[in-house]
Design an enzyme around this catalytic site. Structure first.
Site, mmCIF file in Angstrom:
data_model
loop_
_atom_site.group_PDB
_atom_site.id
_atom_site.type_symbol
_atom_site.label_atom_id
_atom_site.label_comp_id
_atom_site.label_asym_id
_atom_site.label_seq_id
_atom_site.Cartn_x
_atom_site.Cartn_y
_atom_site.Cartn_z
ATOM 1 N N ASN A 83 64.024 40.704 56.150
ATOM 2 C CA ASN A 83 65.074 39.703 56.376
ATOM 3 C C ASN A 83 65.015 38.522 55.395
ATOM 4 O O ASN A 83 65.925 37.705 55.362
ATOM 5 C CB ASN A 83 65.116 39.245 57.839
ATOM 6 N N TYR B 170 65.305 1.041 53.413
ATOM 7 C CA TYR B 170 64.753 0.724 54.739
ATOM 8 C C TYR B 170 65.433 -0.555 55.193
ATOM 9 O O TYR B 170 66.543 -0.869 54.764
ATOM 10 C CB TYR B 170 63.215 0.650 54.597
ATOM 11 N N ASP C 47 65.055 37.419 63.433
ATOM 12 C CA ASP C 47 64.513 38.758 63.703
ATOM 13 C C ASP C 47 65.592 39.684 64.239
ATOM 14 O O ASP C 47 65.525 40.892 64.042
ATOM 15 C CB ASP C 47 63.344 38.678 64.694
ATOM 16 N N GLY D 245 63.509 45.853 70.695
ATOM 17 C CA GLY D 245 63.270 44.444 70.986
ATOM 18 C C GLY D 245 64.303 43.618 70.248
ATOM 19 O O GLY D 245 65.467 44.039 70.098
ATOM 20 N N ALA D 246 63.874 42.441 69.772
ATOM 21 C CA ALA D 246 64.814 41.549 69.090
ATOM 22 C C ALA D 246 65.513 42.283 67.938
ATOM 23 O O ALA D 246 66.748 42.363 67.882
ATOM 24 C CB ALA D 246 64.046 40.336 68.567
ATOM 25 N N LYS E 106 58.406 31.029 55.750
ATOM 26 C CA LYS E 106 59.876 31.111 55.784
ATOM 27 C C LYS E 106 60.464 29.833 55.185
ATOM 28 O O LYS E 106 61.419 29.868 54.421
ATOM 29 C CB LYS E 106 60.375 31.291 57.221
HETATM 30 N N1 NAI Z 1 61.036 44.043 57.924
HETATM 31 C C1 NAI Z 1 61.625 43.042 58.530
HETATM 32 O O1 NAI Z 1 62.422 42.300 57.954
HETATM 33 C C2 NAI Z 1 61.352 42.777 59.957
HETATM 34 C C3 NAI Z 1 60.399 43.467 60.625
HETATM 35 N N2 NAI Z 1 60.183 43.213 61.930
HETATM 36 C C4 NAI Z 1 59.081 43.919 62.558
HETATM 37 O O2 NAI Z 1 59.581 44.693 63.630
HETATM 38 C C5 NAI Z 1 58.653 44.678 64.696
HETATM 39 C C6 NAI Z 1 59.330 44.205 65.972
HETATM 40 O O3 NAI Z 1 59.768 42.867 65.827
HETATM 41 P P1 NAI Z 1 60.658 42.189 66.955
HETATM 42 O O4 NAI Z 1 61.844 43.008 67.271
HETATM 43 O O5 NAI Z 1 60.854 40.781 66.526
HETATM 44 O O6 NAI Z 1 59.632 42.197 68.181
HETATM 45 P P2 NAI Z 1 59.897 42.390 69.731
HETATM 46 O O7 NAI Z 1 58.615 42.109 70.385
HETATM 47 O O8 NAI Z 1 61.119 41.658 70.157
HETATM 48 O O9 NAI Z 1 60.229 43.947 69.871
HETATM 49 C C7 NAI Z 1 59.314 44.981 69.665
HETATM 50 C C8 NAI Z 1 59.744 46.158 70.525
HETATM 51 O O10 NAI Z 1 58.985 47.288 70.137
HETATM 52 C C9 NAI Z 1 58.580 47.957 71.302
HETATM 53 N N3 NAI Z 1 57.417 48.767 71.016
HETATM 54 C C10 NAI Z 1 56.129 48.385 70.872
HETATM 55 N N4 NAI Z 1 55.362 49.461 70.653
HETATM 56 C C11 NAI Z 1 56.181 50.527 70.672
HETATM 57 C C12 NAI Z 1 55.978 51.924 70.530
HETATM 58 N N5 NAI Z 1 54.748 52.411 70.367
HETATM 59 N N6 NAI Z 1 57.052 52.735 70.579
HETATM 60 C C13 NAI Z 1 58.293 52.233 70.793
HETATM 61 N N7 NAI Z 1 58.536 50.923 70.945
HETATM 62 C C14 NAI Z 1 57.498 50.091 70.886
HETATM 63 C C15 NAI Z 1 58.315 46.832 72.308
HETATM 64 O O11 NAI Z 1 58.314 47.308 73.631
HETATM 65 C C16 NAI Z 1 59.486 45.913 72.007
HETATM 66 O O12 NAI Z 1 60.621 46.249 72.763
HETATM 67 C C17 NAI Z 1 57.491 43.785 64.241
HETATM 68 O O13 NAI Z 1 56.492 44.591 63.687
HETATM 69 C C18 NAI Z 1 58.101 42.939 63.160
HETATM 70 O O14 NAI Z 1 57.159 42.551 62.200
HETATM 71 C C19 NAI Z 1 60.928 42.312 62.650
HETATM 72 C C20 NAI Z 1 61.878 41.586 62.028
HETATM 73 C C21 NAI Z 1 62.137 41.740 60.607
HETATM 74 C C1 PYR Z 2 59.948 39.649 58.586
HETATM 75 C C2 PYR Z 2 59.934 39.122 59.947
HETATM 76 O O1 PYR Z 2 60.673 38.225 60.272
HETATM 77 C C3 PYR Z 2 59.050 39.723 60.907
HETATM 78 O O2 PYR Z 2 58.367 40.685 60.599
HETATM 79 O O3 PYR Z 2 59.014 39.204 62.040
HETATM 80 MG MG MG Z 3 60.188 37.391 62.181
#
Ligand code: NAI
Ligand code: PYR
Ligand code: MG
Length: 471
Positions: A387, A108, A231, A265-266, A163
């Site tokens: 991830n 410090y 994501d 989505g993302a 995380k």
């Molecule tokens: N296993 C893993 O490593 C990961 C899993 N995820 C999971 O994936 C899912 C989405 O995450 P993100 O992409 O970050 O979220 P986000 O919100 O960016 O995207 C989700 C998308 O799913 C669509 N959606 C919602 N309900 C739907 C349906 N019934 N039919 C078709 N599309 C539908 C939404 O309109 C949106 O475009 C979450 O459940 C998250 O936990 C995300 C990142 C990593």
């Molecule tokens: C695993 C993760 O990043 C998610 O489900 O959003």
């Molecule tokens: Mg995530």
């Protein structure tokens, strides 16, 4: 169905009840007793903690049965998951102890001023004289937390802490969670830039789409440290790794298979991009309003981009219709959307990655009889495609070679590295992706990422052991 565990503290009056009766009540309520700890033992009375695995929705009938059992008193019930979060999951710790005035004057004032002046004269020294070289921020606005949606920055914190602890434990990266209380794109960008000087990298997390694309693009352009939306890219990389191995098991080729991605989505956008870059030729992206089709017109700029890709199919339809004949389903949407009717019409040797968290798109018990390969994002089932297999190693590599960005070559190298941890001899339906506890994962991802960064001119430093290899 989600299985969770409970620790139930019971007082028993042995004159009125035998332990066997308690065990029998637990079993009748669908519980599985996994451990018993004696807390206090007496001639007539004892207190025990019983740990019970139980289907989430069945907790209250079990507790009622125990309460009604003569001679037992329920003292309290605790959930080990909540216990693991008490007081948060991470802490900072000093690297040196300050034991006397001499130490104090080094770490410090006045000593620290000399170091500050050195960094002022040469900002690069921040990498050698501060925590910057090993510290990243895990930043969210709480708008797309797991599959739970917009639950805000306070509720997002346990995920970000999780995380951060995984970064440290798996890759020795110091990570700090920042949960920002704004959803305004410009304010998020400004804030992240303003806090960036202390960090060597930024891991964006659980920021909803389509805002996440603009936020990441701008930060990548405007900062000189790696910015990585986990994501999007972490998920795409681990999907790619799992798919490369799943296709090997089924003997199919990426260029031939028809792939349905649900939830654009993302994660979904980035998965589609990576599949296309790797040679997929028959892609069916689907979101809430149905398929995103070739030639279609969309407000979402990423969907519009997809609609210009010739590998994206042109036929509209519902998820159920479009799944007929598909070889691969990748779900990154929402839990519990599908049942066996949806997937039984998929092609022979189908591959289903139901990755929504915390609940997959389809219940494993319902899916398994109809698919050749099944994976989820969960750690309590085989084939965890999450991830967490990516972000520790990719940042370890990026920090070690002081990468400017995390580019496409580095991402593809990471995917191949993860896939390569499972040898051909080990590969089978239940084992397409390594466990996160396999120490080769971070080591191989790190090395692959550094090599790709060097060969694409993205590295600002060559780690000594790699320099030696290259010489
Ligand atoms: N296993 C893993 O490593 C990961 C899993 N995820 C999971 O994936 C899912 C989405 O995450 P993100 O992409 O970050 O979220 P986000 O919100 O960016 O995207 C989700 C998308 O799913 C669509 N959606 C919602 N309900 C739907 C349906 N019934 N039919 C078709 N599309 C539908 C939404 O309109 C949106 O475009 C979450 O459940 C998250 O936990 C995300 C990142 C990593
Ligand atoms: C695993 C993760 O990043 C998610 O489900 O959003
Ligand atoms: Mg995530």
């Amino acid at each position: 169905m989600t299985i969770s565990s409970l620790i139930i503290r019971l007082e028993m009056d042995h004159r009125l009840v035998q332990f066997g009766e308690i065990a029998s009540q637990v079993s009748h309520a669908g519980g599985d007793m996994t451990s018993i700890d004696v807390i206090r033992s007496g001639k007539d009375m004892s207190v025990r903690d019983i740990t019970v695995h139980i289907n989430d929705s069945d907790e209250s009938p079990l507790l009622r049965r125990l309460e009604e059992l003569q001679g037992t008193k329920l003292i309290h019930v605790s959930d080990p998951v909540f216990l693991a979060h008490l007081g948060g999951k991470i802490a900072t710790s000093p690297k040196l102890m300050v034991k006397n005035r001499d130490d104090l004057s080094k770490v410090y004032t006045p000593g620290v001023a000399k170091v500050s002046k050195a960094i002022h004269e040469n900002p690069d020294k921040a990498y050698s004289l501060t925590i910057k070289r090993n510290t990243i921020a895990v930043i969210t606005d709480g708008t797309a937390v797991l599959g739970l949606g917009d639950i805000g920055p306070y509720a997002a914190a346990p995920v970000m802490e999780g995380k951060a602890m995984l970064f440290k434990q798996l890759a020795d990266v110091d990570a700090f969670p920042l949960c920002l209380d704004t959803q305004d794109t410009e304010e998020l960008i400004r804030t992240i830039k303003a806090v960036s000087p202390i960090f060597g990298g930024i891991n964006l997390e659980d920021i909803s789409s389509p805002r996440c694309f603009e936020i990441e693009r701008r930060l990548v352009e405007e900062l000189d440290i790696p910015v990585f939306h986990d994501d999007q890219h972490g998920t795409a990389i681990v999907v790619m790794a799992g798919l490369l191995n799943a296709l090997k098991v089924t003997g199919k080729q990426l260029a031939d298979v028809r792939i349905v991605v649900n939830g654009i989505g993302a994660a979904g956008v980035s998965i589609c991009k990576m599949l296309l870059a790797a040679g997929a030729s028959r892609l069916v992206p689907i979101d809430l309003d149905g398929a995103i089709v070739f030639g279609g017109s969309y407000d979402n700029s990423m969907w519009q981009w997809l609609a210009t890709q010739p590998q994206v199919e042109g036929a509209p339809g519902s998820l159920k219709e479009l799944l007929a004949g598909a070889d691969v389903f990748i779900g990154v949407s929402r839990g519990g959307l599908l049942n066996s009717e949806h997937i039984r019409t998929m092609a022979k040797d189908s591959i289903v990655f139901a990755m929504a968290n915390p609940m997959p798109e389809i219940d494993p018990e319902e899916a398994l009889p109809h698919v050749r390969i099944f994976a989820t994002g969960r750690s309590d089932l085989p084939n965890q495609i999450n991830n967490v297999l990516v972000f520790p190693g990719i940042f370890r590599g990026a920090l070690d070679c002081r990468a400017r960005h995390i580019n496409e070559a580095m991402k593809l190298a990471a995917a191949r590295a993860i896939a390569s941890v499972v040898s051909d001899g080990e590969l089978n339906e239940q084992y397409i992706i390594p466990s996160i506890f396999n120490e080769q994962v971070v080591a191989k991802v790190r090395l692959a990422v550094i090599e790709a960064a060097i060969s694409t001119g993205c590295a600002r430093r060559i780690p000594p052991e790699i320099g030696w290899k290259m010489a």
